[in-house]
Design a protein around this motif. Sequence first.
Motif, short mmCIF file in Angstrom:
data_model
loop_
_atom_site.label_atom_id
_atom_site.label_comp_id
_atom_site.label_asym_id
_atom_site.label_seq_id
_atom_site.Cartn_x
_atom_site.Cartn_y
_atom_site.Cartn_z
N GLY A 25 0.79 -1.22 0.00
CA GLY A 25 0.00 0.00 0.00
C GLY A 25 0.83 1.27 0.00
N GLY A 26 1.87 1.32 0.82
CA GLY A 26 2.71 2.51 0.89
C GLY A 26 3.42 2.79 -0.43
N VAL A 47 -5.30 4.67 -5.17
CA VAL A 47 -4.83 3.43 -4.55
C VAL A 47 -6.03 2.57 -4.11
N GLN A 48 -7.03 3.22 -3.52
CA GLN A 48 -8.20 2.48 -3.09
C GLN A 48 -8.90 1.82 -4.28
N GLU A 49 -9.04 2.55 -5.37
CA GLU A 49 -9.67 1.99 -6.57
C GLU A 49 -8.85 0.82 -7.13
N ALA A 50 -7.53 0.99 -7.19
CA ALA A 50 -6.67 -0.08 -7.71
C ALA A 50 -6.74 -1.32 -6.82
N LEU A 51 -6.71 -1.12 -5.50
CA LEU A 51 -6.79 -2.26 -4.59
C LEU A 51 -8.15 -2.95 -4.68
N SER A 52 -9.21 -2.18 -4.89
CA SER A 52 -10.52 -2.82 -5.01
C SER A 52 -10.60 -3.65 -6.29
N ALA A 71 0.02 -5.22 -9.60
CA ALA A 71 -0.65 -4.15 -8.85
C ALA A 71 -0.23 -2.78 -9.37
N GLN A 72 1.06 -2.61 -9.67
CA GLN A 72 1.55 -1.34 -10.22
C GLN A 72 0.90 -1.06 -11.58
N THR A 73 0.77 -2.09 -12.39
CA THR A 73 0.14 -1.93 -13.70
C THR A 73 -1.32 -1.54 -13.55
N VAL A 76 -1.47 2.17 -12.55
CA VAL A 76 -1.22 3.08 -13.66
C VAL A 76 -2.40 3.09 -14.63
N ASN A 77 -2.92 1.91 -14.94
CA ASN A 77 -4.07 1.85 -15.84
C ASN A 77 -5.30 2.52 -15.23
N THR A 78 -5.48 2.39 -13.93
CA THR A 78 -6.58 3.06 -13.25
C THR A 78 -6.41 4.57 -13.34
#
Length: 180
Positions: A25-26, A47-52, A71-73, A76-78
Amino acid sequence: MKHSPTTGPATPGPPDFLEFATARGGHLFKTAYLLTGGDRHLAEDLVQEALSRLFVRWRRVCKVENPAGYAQTVLVNTFLSLRRRRSSTERVTFEFPEVAVSDTDPTLRLTLLRALQDVSASDRAVLVLRYWEDRSVEETAAALQLSPTAVRSRAHRALNRMRALLGDSLAEQTGSGGPR
């Protein structure tokens, strides 16, 4: 069949999503902060949207070779997707919340963040992945679904744009003769 308290599962299961989100997360937030040009609240939302999005697909994601890279991809796409469909009337502000900075020169950091805000979202994504994340041209190209040539030309164009935006202000901040 009952397990005794000393008997654990025979094989460890896939990494737990909560553990993954806590561990990554950090790092995701730092990347999102740079992608959003220093907008802390938008970075948190990103970050919240990507994690969801990861959570929904976690059974498949935890089996990929590099879930952190995935997760990084997704992040970035989000970000790029959000920039494309953003139709709100929100305006970027140059006022930053007070945050503890470990850099020796916070003025330079703020100057660079302001310049990063002024490049396009897709060019900003290339700069953050290439130079902040220290990814190779090929890794950046894969993450952004671009050709390596497109990544190189976008990076070159974005760096020139930032140099033009910074001009003499960078030379004043660093004490050097100007951007190279």
